[in-house]
Design a protein around this motif. Structure first.
Motif, short mmCIF file in Angstrom:
data_model
loop_
_atom_site.label_atom_id
_atom_site.label_comp_id
_atom_site.label_asym_id
_atom_site.label_seq_id
_atom_site.Cartn_x
_atom_site.Cartn_y
_atom_site.Cartn_z
N ALA A 52 0.90 -1.31 0.03
CA ALA A 52 0.15 0.09 -0.09
C ALA A 52 0.84 1.27 0.08
O ALA A 52 2.05 1.35 0.30
N ARG A 53 0.38 2.45 -0.53
CA ARG A 53 0.82 3.61 -0.64
C ARG A 53 -0.06 4.38 0.44
O ARG A 53 -1.19 4.57 0.11
N LEU A 54 0.47 5.03 1.46
CA LEU A 54 -0.19 5.77 2.36
C LEU A 54 0.55 7.20 2.86
O LEU A 54 1.76 7.41 2.44
N VAL A 55 -0.26 8.18 3.27
CA VAL A 55 0.24 9.38 3.85
C VAL A 55 0.10 9.13 5.02
O VAL A 55 -0.96 8.75 5.98
N LEU A 56 1.29 9.23 6.03
CA LEU A 56 1.40 9.08 7.58
C LEU A 56 1.93 10.59 8.16
O LEU A 56 2.39 11.39 7.27
N LYS A 57 1.42 10.73 9.56
CA LYS A 57 1.70 11.84 10.27
C LYS A 57 3.36 11.91 10.76
O LYS A 57 3.72 12.87 11.08
N PRO A 61 11.22 4.85 9.49
CA PRO A 61 12.60 4.27 8.66
C PRO A 61 12.17 2.93 7.97
O PRO A 61 11.42 2.28 8.19
N LYS A 62 12.94 2.88 6.98
CA LYS A 62 12.81 1.73 5.96
C LYS A 62 13.18 0.35 6.73
O LYS A 62 13.80 0.51 7.66
N GLY A 63 12.77 -0.42 6.64
CA GLY A 63 12.56 -1.87 7.33
C GLY A 63 11.64 -1.77 8.70
O GLY A 63 11.32 -2.85 9.38
N GLN A 64 10.92 -0.42 8.89
CA GLN A 64 10.11 -0.40 10.32
C GLN A 64 8.89 -1.46 10.05
O GLN A 64 8.34 -1.39 8.93
N GLU A 65 8.43 -2.30 11.00
CA GLU A 65 7.40 -3.13 10.88
C GLU A 65 6.39 -2.24 11.42
O GLU A 65 6.22 -1.50 12.52
N VAL A 66 5.15 -2.39 10.64
CA VAL A 66 3.88 -1.66 11.05
C VAL A 66 2.69 -2.64 10.98
O VAL A 66 2.76 -3.59 10.48
N VAL A 85 8.91 0.39 3.12
CA VAL A 85 9.99 0.14 1.93
C VAL A 85 10.77 1.49 1.49
O VAL A 85 11.66 1.57 0.99
N TRP A 86 9.80 2.73 1.62
CA TRP A 86 10.28 3.80 1.50
C TRP A 86 9.31 4.73 2.03
O TRP A 86 8.36 4.71 2.29
N SER A 87 9.92 6.11 2.01
CA SER A 87 9.44 7.23 2.74
C SER A 87 9.76 8.50 2.05
O SER A 87 10.96 8.61 2.09
N GLY A 98 5.81 3.81 1.19
CA GLY A 98 5.33 2.54 0.66
C GLY A 98 5.45 1.35 1.59
O GLY A 98 6.45 1.49 2.31
N ALA A 99 4.30 0.52 1.90
CA ALA A 99 4.48 -0.43 2.70
C ALA A 99 4.31 -1.84 1.71
O ALA A 99 3.32 -1.77 1.16
#
Length: 116
Positions: A52-57, A61-66, A85-87, A98-99
């Motif tokens: 998914a592609r999201l807008v976050l507050k 970091p790349k690799g962060q699990e959510v 995977v990117w921010s 990108g998640a």
């Protein structure tokens, strides 16, 4: 220099392919696998079976699990773990990310989000 698209690049999505979430799709995104943190999601931009592609507050970091939960208008939720995977920072102070889902979502679940 003029930008040229690579050969075989289609500008139109395939007929019958999901186009992305409709305005009623809501997201909840929190750091870590337990989903106990604050909801960082502002908007859902795109969803596929793999991510998914999201807008976050906040910048993650790349690799962060959510933990990511996507909910359609009817209340049906698709929930799972994903990895950032990117921010990219946005002008308004938010971040476009990108998640990538750890476990792909089913085509049925994907279409329930798209058609809502």
């Amino acid at each position: 220099m003029k930008y040229e698209r690579p050969p075989g690049y289609d500008t139109e999505p395939a007929r019958g392919a999901p186009q992305g979430p409709k305005g009623g799709t809501k997201a909840r995104c929190s750091r870590g696998a337990l989903g106990l943190g604050a909801n960082l999601a502002v908007a859902v931009l795109d969803v596929s079976e793999t991510g998914a592609r999201l807008v976050l507050k906040a910048d993650l970091p790349k690799g962060q699990e959510v933990e990511l939960a996507l909910e359609n208008v009817g209340g049906r939720a698709v929930k799972g773990l994903a990895e950032i995977v990117w921010s990219v920072a946005l002008a308004d102070g938010n971040f476009c990310v990108g998640a990538h889902f750890h476990k792909f979502i089913s085509y049925t679940d994907l279409t329930s989000l798209v058609k809502s």
